[in-house]
Scaffold this motif. Structure first.
Motif, short mmCIF file in Angstrom:
data_model
loop_
_atom_site.label_atom_id
_atom_site.label_comp_id
_atom_site.label_asym_id
_atom_site.label_seq_id
_atom_site.Cartn_x
_atom_site.Cartn_y
_atom_site.Cartn_z
N ARG A 155 0.83 -1.21 0.00
CA ARG A 155 0.00 0.00 0.00
C ARG A 155 0.86 1.25 0.00
O ARG A 155 1.88 1.32 0.71
N ASP A 156 0.44 2.23 -0.82
CA ASP A 156 1.15 3.52 -0.86
C ASP A 156 0.98 4.22 0.49
O ASP A 156 -0.12 4.26 1.06
N ILE A 157 2.05 4.80 0.98
CA ILE A 157 2.05 5.45 2.29
C ILE A 157 1.21 6.73 2.28
O ILE A 157 0.75 7.20 3.33
N ASN A 158 0.99 7.29 1.11
CA ASN A 158 0.24 8.54 0.98
C ASN A 158 -0.84 8.37 -0.10
O ASN A 158 -0.70 8.88 -1.22
N VAL A 166 1.95 4.96 -14.37
CA VAL A 166 3.41 4.83 -14.22
C VAL A 166 4.03 6.18 -14.52
O VAL A 166 3.91 6.69 -15.64
N ASN A 167 4.63 6.79 -13.52
CA ASN A 167 5.35 8.04 -13.74
C ASN A 167 6.77 7.69 -14.19
O ASN A 167 7.44 6.87 -13.55
N CYS A 168 7.19 8.30 -15.27
CA CYS A 168 8.51 8.00 -15.82
C CYS A 168 9.28 9.29 -16.03
O CYS A 168 8.90 10.11 -16.87
N ALA A 174 7.18 13.70 -15.52
CA ALA A 174 6.04 12.98 -14.94
C ALA A 174 6.07 13.04 -13.42
O ALA A 174 5.14 12.58 -12.76
N GLY A 175 7.15 13.57 -12.84
CA GLY A 175 7.26 13.69 -11.39
C GLY A 175 7.64 12.41 -10.69
O GLY A 175 7.31 12.21 -9.51
N GLN A 176 8.35 11.51 -11.38
CA GLN A 176 8.78 10.27 -10.72
C GLN A 176 9.72 10.60 -9.57
O GLN A 176 10.75 11.25 -9.78
N GLU A 177 9.34 10.18 -8.36
CA GLU A 177 10.14 10.49 -7.17
C GLU A 177 11.04 9.33 -6.75
O GLU A 177 12.15 9.55 -6.28
N VAL A 178 10.52 8.13 -6.88
CA VAL A 178 11.30 6.96 -6.49
C VAL A 178 11.80 6.28 -7.78
O VAL A 178 11.00 5.84 -8.60
N MET A 179 13.12 6.22 -7.91
CA MET A 179 13.71 5.69 -9.15
C MET A 179 13.85 4.17 -9.07
O MET A 179 14.95 3.62 -9.17
N LEU A 223 11.22 1.28 -10.82
CA LEU A 223 9.96 1.14 -11.58
C LEU A 223 8.80 0.73 -10.67
O LEU A 223 8.92 -0.22 -9.89
N HIS A 224 7.70 1.47 -10.73
CA HIS A 224 6.52 1.11 -9.94
C HIS A 224 5.25 1.51 -10.66
O HIS A 224 5.20 2.54 -11.31
N TYR A 225 4.26 0.65 -10.53
CA TYR A 225 2.94 0.89 -11.11
C TYR A 225 2.00 1.29 -9.98
O TYR A 225 1.86 0.55 -9.00
N HIS A 226 1.36 2.46 -10.11
CA HIS A 226 0.34 2.87 -9.15
C HIS A 226 -0.97 2.21 -9.56
O HIS A 226 -1.43 2.40 -10.69
N LEU A 227 -1.58 1.47 -8.66
CA LEU A 227 -2.86 0.81 -8.90
C LEU A 227 -3.88 1.51 -8.01
O LEU A 227 -3.78 1.46 -6.79
P1 AMP Z 1 6.23 8.43 -7.84
O1 AMP Z 1 5.97 9.88 -7.55
O2 AMP Z 1 5.49 7.93 -9.04
O3 AMP Z 1 7.72 8.12 -7.88
O4 AMP Z 1 5.61 7.62 -6.64
C1 AMP Z 1 6.28 7.31 -5.46
C2 AMP Z 1 5.22 6.85 -4.48
O5 AMP Z 1 5.86 6.16 -3.44
C3 AMP Z 1 4.41 7.99 -3.87
O6 AMP Z 1 3.02 7.80 -4.16
C4 AMP Z 1 4.70 7.85 -2.36
O7 AMP Z 1 3.57 8.12 -1.55
C5 AMP Z 1 5.12 6.39 -2.26
N1 AMP Z 1 5.98 6.05 -1.14
C6 AMP Z 1 7.12 6.70 -0.75
N2 AMP Z 1 7.68 6.08 0.30
C7 AMP Z 1 6.89 5.01 0.59
C8 AMP Z 1 6.92 3.97 1.58
N3 AMP Z 1 7.91 3.88 2.49
N4 AMP Z 1 5.93 3.05 1.57
C9 AMP Z 1 4.94 3.12 0.67
N5 AMP Z 1 4.85 4.05 -0.30
C10 AMP Z 1 5.80 4.99 -0.33
#
Ligand code: AMP
Ligand code: ZN
Length: 115
Positions: free
Chosen positions: A30-33, A87-89, A93-98, A100-104
């Motif tokens: 689950r996404d933390i936010n 998928v933010n790339c 697109a504002g990808q924060e975590v580098m 690869l992740h799919y938001h569902l």
């Molecule tokens: P993105 O902006 O596409 O890179 O998405 C990164 C996502 O990771 C955001 O929706 C964050 O809320 C989520 N996120 C960051 N840290 C964590 C964590 N420790 N556990 C779960 N989700 C996280």
């Protein structure tokens, strides 16, 4: 795996997560936010920077992620009502975590479509 990657640390269990699904290739948690009532991140259990970093050898991961999303939709009871996958790339697109992740996203009627 990459030592300084947040999602690699989640895969290794060094950072806790609320797991929803796991197999040999995929982890979902689950996404933390959350941006919707149901917001799950589906990631490959291999460090791939982004969709733009995919290689031919990664194709099984891509299929497994898609298969996992369907399994999760059934397991969490939103397959019939529907869901959105994002998928933010890269930076525009504002990808924060580098990693690869799919938001569902599910559990509500979604807002306006961008495309
Ligand atoms: P993105 O902006 O596409 O890179 O998405 C990164 C996502 O990771 C955001 O929706 C964050 O809320 C989520 N996120 C960051 N840290 C964590 C964590 N420790 N556990 C779960 N989700 C996280
Ligand atoms: Zn990683």
């Amino acid at each position: 795996m990459k030592d300084d990657c947040l999602f690699c640390k989640i895969i290794k269990g060094e950072i806790p997560s609320e797991k929803v699904y796991e197999d040999e290739f995929v982890l979902a948690f689950r996404d933390i936010n959350p941006a919707a009532p149901i917001h799950i991140l589906v990631i490959p259990k291999k460090h791939i920077d982004s969709l733009a970093g995919l290689e031919n050898e990664d194709k099984e991961y891509v299929w497994k992620i898609h298969e996992a999303m369907n399994k999760i939709a059934e397991q969490e009871n939103f397959k019939e009502d529907g869901f959105r996958v994002i998928v933010n790339c890269g930076k525009d697109a504002g990808q924060e975590v580098m990693h690869l992740h799919y938001h569902l996203l599910a559990g509500q009627k979604m807002g306006d479509k961008i495309v």
